[in-house]
Every structure is written in C-alpha cells, then in structure tokens.
Design a protein around this motif. Structure first.
Motif, short mmCIF file in Angstrom:
data_model
loop_
_atom_site.label_atom_id
_atom_site.label_comp_id
_atom_site.label_asym_id
_atom_site.label_seq_id
_atom_site.Cartn_x
_atom_site.Cartn_y
_atom_site.Cartn_z
N SER A 191 10.09 2.94 5.78
CA SER A 191 8.86 2.15 5.71
C SER A 191 9.15 0.70 5.35
CB SER A 191 7.91 2.74 4.66
OG SER A 191 7.54 4.05 5.02
N PRO A 195 6.81 -3.01 4.42
CA PRO A 195 5.49 -3.64 4.24
C PRO A 195 5.22 -4.67 5.34
CG PRO A 195 6.74 -3.62 2.19
CD PRO A 195 7.69 -3.24 3.27
N CYS A 196 3.96 -4.75 5.78
CA CYS A 196 3.64 -5.64 6.88
C CYS A 196 3.64 -7.11 6.48
CB CYS A 196 2.29 -5.27 7.49
SG CYS A 196 0.86 -5.63 6.43
N GLN A 220 5.82 -8.62 4.43
CA GLN A 220 7.11 -9.07 3.93
C GLN A 220 8.13 -9.09 5.05
OE1 GLN A 220 8.42 -6.80 0.52
NE2 GLN A 220 6.40 -6.85 -0.46
N THR A 249 3.71 -0.55 6.71
CA THR A 249 2.69 -0.17 5.73
C THR A 249 1.84 -1.38 5.35
OG1 THR A 249 4.20 -0.57 3.87
CG2 THR A 249 4.18 1.64 4.81
N GLY A 250 0.65 -1.09 4.85
CA GLY A 250 -0.25 -2.16 4.45
C GLY A 250 -1.18 -2.57 5.57
#
Length: 292
Positions: free
Chosen positions: A53, A55-56, A58, A74-75
């Motif tokens: 996974s 984060p969208c 970062q 994610t996010g």
C-alpha cells in the motif's frame, strides 16, 4: 441432505430458501452447504493476493516489495489531478504489477467537484494506469446498475463488489442482489461480503460474519471468488471463513520480512492456516492469474 445434493450438483438454491437458511441460529448446516458449493467451483484451492500500500498524497520514496503482486493507493485524492498524479507515481514504482485504489465515493466526489461525468473520471483514472477500483460498496450505492455501466464503459472488466457497513440482517438481500447483477453484467470477479468499516458500537459476531460468507457463496455461485480481507479480519476468522465458502484471501502480506525466522514469517502463517483448514494455498496476481 436434499439441499446438499442440489448444491453439489451445481443447482442454485432459491431466494426464499437462502433467506430461511440465513435466519437459522444453527450455522453448521449452511456452512456445510457453502463448503460444498466452494469445492464444486474451485476444489481445494484457496487463492491469496500479496499487496503493498502507498498513500495517495505522498511521493513513493521506497521500493515496492518484490513479492507484492498489487500496489494499492490509499486515502482520498483532493482532486482529479491529484488522483492522476498518485496513479502515475504508483504505476512507475509498480512496474507490471496491478495498481488499485479509490472508491466509488471518491469518483462521485470528483465528478461533482470537476463538473464531469463519472465515466469521464473513471476513463481518466483507467488511462493513467488504474487497473481496479478498490471499493464498490453495494450497500452504499443506490443504483448499482449505473455504477457497473460506468465502470464497464470506462474499461474496467474485473470488478470487486464490497460491503461498507451493512448490518448482519441486511447482508442476505445484498448478496442476492450481487448475484442478479452478475447475471446481467458478467464482470464481477470478487464479492467481499464482510464490512470494510468496522463499527465499534454495533459490532457483528463471528457467527454473523461466517454466516454472511456462507450466504454469499450460496447466493452467488456465478461470482468466481468470495473474498475475506486477511489483514482486516485476522487469521482466525479468515481461516474459519474458508470452511464456510470463502476461496480468496485479500491483502496478504506483501513483504517477506521474517525477523523471527522464515517459518514464522507472516506469509508462511497465512499458508499454514490454509493448509490447516484442509485446503491448498495458491498465490495469484492482481489480474487473477495464478502464479506458478
């Protein structure tokens, strides 16, 4: 015994029969029926997908674990441009692995904020490299037919239907609806009957959860895979779910980290749990292709 013979022969039980089975307090008979249905469809094989996974919001600073077969974003993206940037970054890091992310709720929000159609948003996401929409919650979408029309129109072909927060009493109707949708669209690859949002003040029981898995398998024999999230629900419930009709484990560990030795590595625990249930583990990729 009569129901077991019908299920083993490939006959789908009627909606009224499934509704009655779902209400019985004795879960063992429905579990046995679901296990018979699963074995008819996939034998002893249980597939699992190893996921990494990101984060969208970062930048990707570390490499994707080599063992991961899918990279998930994610996010919630703040805008369509942010979503497209996250996809392109993730795709560059993922290589030939599949990239999944976002929910139908994100699509609706981007449609409103960007003043474009849902098909346009989905087409842009797909063209940027998104292989699969991660969450299509059948209990939160009013017109699921419209959603599937949009997804198919944008090029998504292996769709994952999920449940977001439906209570145990609501799930049977949702599973029957999923089966009817598959009859029409033939594009649903997996059905995940357990909620993705756990409600601490209205928790379900283990009985509720494995019953929901069994009902999903019996209600929708036309959907190839009934899925349980290994990371969210843990090894104990996931293992029992395998004997109640589940045949795919989502979110298996993507890394091969084994600080306590290979035999105690998380992925080895997953495989041992499958074998202990009398089944055969089989790794797959994000395109549902088995890995030799």
């Amino acid at each position: 015994d009569l129901l077991s013979e019908r299920v083993s022969a490939g006959e789908r039980l009627g909606d009224a029969e499934l509704t009655e089975l779902a209400r019985t307090p004795d879960i063992l008979p429905i579990g046995m029926l679901a296990d018979a249905a699963r074995r008819r469809l996939s034998g002893t094989r249980v597939t699992y997908l190893r996921v990494a996974s990101r984060p969208c919001d970062q930048a990707i600073t570390d490499a994707v674990p080599p063992a991961a077969r899918e990279v998930r974003i994610t996010g919630a993206p703040a805008s369509l441009d942010a979503a497209l940037t996250a996809i392109s970054r993730t795709k560059a890091a993922a290589g030939d692995r599949t990239v999944a992310g976002f929910s139908w709720g994100d699509v609706v929000r981007l449609t409103t904020s960007e003043d474009v159609t849902a098909v346009a948003v989905l087409s842009a996401l797909h063209s940027a490299g998104l292989d699969a929409l991660l969450e299509v919650p059948i209990d939160m979408v009013g017109q699921v037919e419209t959603v599937l029309d949009c997804l198919c129109g944008a090029g998504f072909r292996q769709i994952r239907l999920t449940v977001e927060r439906a209570q145990a009493t609501e799930r049977t109707a949702l599973m029957l609806r999923a089966a009817a949708l598959q009859e029409r669209y033939r594009c649903i690859q997996t059905l995940s009957p357990l909620p993705s949002v756990l409600q601490p003040f209205r928790p379900t029981t283990g009985y509720d959860d494995v019953r929901a898995v069994a009902v999903a398998r019996l209600a929708a024999p036309n959907i190839p895979m009934i899925q349980v999230d290994w990371l969210r629900y843990g090894p104990k419930l996931a293992q029992v779910a395998l004997t109640f009709g589940a045949d795919d484990l989502d979110t298996a560990p993507g890394a091969d980290d084994a600080p306590d030795g290979l035999r105690r590595a998380p992925i080895e625990e997953l495989r041992r749990n499958i074998v202990a249930a009398g089944l055969t583990p089989a790794e797959r990729d994000g395109h549902f292709t088995l890995i030799a």
